[in-house]
Design a protein around this motif. Structure first.
Motif, PDB file in Angstrom:
ATOM      1  N   GLY A  61      10.667  76.790  32.200  1.00 37.97           N
ATOM      2  CA  GLY A  61      10.578  75.368  31.852  1.00 37.97           C
ATOM      3  C   GLY A  61      10.713  75.136  30.361  1.00 37.97           C
ATOM      4  O   GLY A  61      11.396  74.203  29.913  1.00 37.97           O
ATOM      5  N   ARG A  62      10.061  75.987  29.568  1.00 33.27           N
ATOM      6  CA  ARG A  62      10.156  75.857  28.102  1.00 33.27           C
ATOM      7  C   ARG A  62      11.580  76.129  27.628  1.00 33.27           C
ATOM      8  O   ARG A  62      12.083  75.474  26.728  1.00 33.27           O
ATOM      9  N   GLU A  63      12.240  77.122  28.233  1.00 38.53           N
ATOM     10  CA  GLU A  63      13.623  77.432  27.848  1.00 38.53           C
ATOM     11  C   GLU A  63      14.558  76.269  28.180  1.00 38.53           C
ATOM     12  O   GLU A  63      15.450  75.945  27.398  1.00 38.53           O
ATOM     13  N   GLU A  64      14.347  75.639  29.334  1.00 38.84           N
ATOM     14  CA  GLU A  64      15.166  74.476  29.693  1.00 38.84           C
ATOM     15  C   GLU A  64      14.984  73.353  28.682  1.00 38.84           C
ATOM     16  O   GLU A  64      15.954  72.716  28.268  1.00 38.84           O
ATOM     17  N   LYS A  65      13.733  73.113  28.276  1.00 39.56           N
ATOM     18  CA  LYS A  65      13.484  72.078  27.266  1.00 39.56           C
ATOM     19  C   LYS A  65      14.141  72.432  25.947  1.00 39.56           C
ATOM     20  O   LYS A  65      14.726  71.588  25.282  1.00 39.56           O
ATOM     21  N   ARG A  66      14.037  73.703  25.548  1.00 39.92           N
ATOM     22  CA  ARG A  66      14.614  74.135  24.284  1.00 39.92           C
ATOM     23  C   ARG A  66      16.128  73.929  24.282  1.00 39.92           C
ATOM     24  O   ARG A  66      16.696  73.373  23.342  1.00 39.92           O
ATOM     25  N   LEU A  67      16.776  74.337  25.371  1.00 39.46           N
ATOM     26  CA  LEU A  67      18.229  74.172  25.464  1.00 39.46           C
ATOM     27  C   LEU A  67      18.620  72.698  25.508  1.00 39.46           C
ATOM     28  O   LEU A  67      19.630  72.290  24.918  1.00 39.46           O
ATOM     29  N   GLU A  89      15.442  59.063  17.060  1.00 38.17           N
ATOM     30  CA  GLU A  89      14.731  59.558  18.245  1.00 38.17           C
ATOM     31  C   GLU A  89      15.225  60.949  18.634  1.00 38.17           C
ATOM     32  O   GLU A  89      14.427  61.820  18.995  1.00 38.17           O
ATOM     33  N   ALA A  90      16.538  61.144  18.539  1.00 39.97           N
ATOM     34  CA  ALA A  90      17.110  62.443  18.886  1.00 39.97           C
ATOM     35  C   ALA A  90      16.631  63.518  17.916  1.00 39.97           C
ATOM     36  O   ALA A  90      16.277  64.624  18.338  1.00 39.97           O
ATOM     37  N   ARG A  91      16.601  63.225  16.627  1.00 42.87           N
ATOM     38  CA  ARG A  91      16.115  64.199  15.635  1.00 42.87           C
ATOM     39  C   ARG A  91      14.642  64.524  15.862  1.00 42.87           C
ATOM     40  O   ARG A  91      14.226  65.677  15.795  1.00 42.87           O
ATOM     41  N   ARG A  92      13.857  63.480  16.161  1.00 37.39           N
ATOM     42  CA  ARG A  92      12.422  63.681  16.406  1.00 37.39           C
ATOM     43  C   ARG A  92      12.205  64.571  17.634  1.00 37.39           C
ATOM     44  O   ARG A  92      11.381  65.486  17.621  1.00 37.39           O
ATOM     45  N   GLU A  93      12.941  64.308  18.685  1.00 35.79           N
ATOM     46  CA  GLU A  93      12.811  65.113  19.907  1.00 35.79           C
ATOM     47  C   GLU A  93      13.291  66.549  19.666  1.00 35.79           C
ATOM     48  O   GLU A  93      12.654  67.507  20.105  1.00 35.79           O
ATOM     49  N   ALA A  94      14.405  66.703  18.984  1.00 37.19           N
ATOM     50  CA  ALA A  94      14.961  68.049  18.732  1.00 37.19           C
ATOM     51  C   ALA A  94      14.061  68.859  17.812  1.00 37.19           C
ATOM     52  O   ALA A  94      14.079  70.098  17.872  1.00 37.19           O
ATOM     53  N   ALA A  95      13.279  68.213  16.972  1.00 35.94           N
ATOM     54  CA  ALA A  95      12.404  68.928  16.025  1.00 35.94           C
ATOM     55  C   ALA A  95      11.113  69.433  16.663  1.00 35.94           C
ATOM     56  O   ALA A  95      10.399  70.222  16.051  1.00 35.94           O
ATOM     57  N   GLN A  96      10.816  68.995  17.858  1.00 34.43           N
ATOM     58  CA  GLN A  96       9.577  69.422  18.521  1.00 34.43           C
ATOM     59  C   GLN A  96       9.632  70.901  18.867  1.00 34.43           C
ATOM     60  O   GLN A  96      10.697  71.422  19.229  1.00 34.43           O
ATOM     61  N   PRO A  97       8.499  71.597  18.787  1.00 28.17           N
ATOM     62  CA  PRO A  97       8.486  73.019  19.184  1.00 28.17           C
ATOM     63  C   PRO A  97       8.703  73.176  20.691  1.00 28.17           C
ATOM     64  O   PRO A  97       8.459  72.244  21.454  1.00 28.17           O
ATOM     65  N   PHE A  98       9.126  74.349  21.093  1.00 29.95           N
ATOM     66  CA  PHE A  98       9.475  74.568  22.506  1.00 29.95           C
ATOM     67  C   PHE A  98       8.287  74.422  23.446  1.00 29.95           C
ATOM     68  O   PHE A  98       8.455  74.167  24.622  1.00 29.95           O
ATOM     69  N   TRP A  99       7.075  74.588  22.976  1.00 30.25           N
ATOM     70  CA  TRP A  99       5.907  74.541  23.876  1.00 30.25           C
ATOM     71  C   TRP A  99       5.441  73.117  24.137  1.00 30.25           C
ATOM     72  O   TRP A  99       4.558  72.906  24.940  1.00 30.25           O
ATOM     73  N   ASN A 100       6.008  72.120  23.487  1.00 30.42           N
ATOM     74  CA  ASN A 100       5.659  70.717  23.756  1.00 30.42           C
ATOM     75  C   ASN A 100       6.534  70.140  24.825  1.00 30.42           C
ATOM     76  O   ASN A 100       7.651  70.424  24.997  1.00 30.42           O
TER      77      ASN A 100
END
Length: 100
Positions: A61-67, A89-100
């Motif tokens: 699930g974390r890998e799917e979010k990261r990708l 919004e896209a930059r904010r979302e992309a900057a989040q760590p993979f565990w969020n």
């Protein structure tokens, strides 16, 4: 006369030596799987397998979010506008760590 405990629809009922229709699990060291409706053993190995399975599911699930976040960060402003997302919004979302 022995009393057998059975679990049915998250309720435990005692049955005096009689088998009834619709019972799911018996209390013989097994637990009922709510997803499958089958009896599964409660041993240490089974618990370890279940924990490992949950860990793998979490990692996938974390890998799917990261990708997904990487793909989002690579979209152009026009593509972001098409999906209704602002570049901020896209930059904010992309900057989040993979565990969020």
């Amino acid at each position: 006369m022995s009393i057998m405990t059975m679990q049915y629809r998250n309720e435990t009922v005692a049955i005096d030596g009689m088998m009834t229709m619709g019972t799911i699990c018996t209390n013989n060291g097994a637990s009922c799987s709510p997803l499958i409706g089958t009896i599964q053993p409660r041993g240490t190995v089974s618990r370890l397998k279940a924990v490992c399975f949950r860990i793998v599911v979490w990692i996938v699930g974390r890998e799917e979010k990261r990708l997904s976040r990487i793909a989002l960060s690579e979209l152009t402003d026009d593509q972001l506008a098409d999906i209704g997302v602002t570049p901020a919004e896209a930059r904010r979302e992309a900057a989040q760590p993979f565990w969020n």
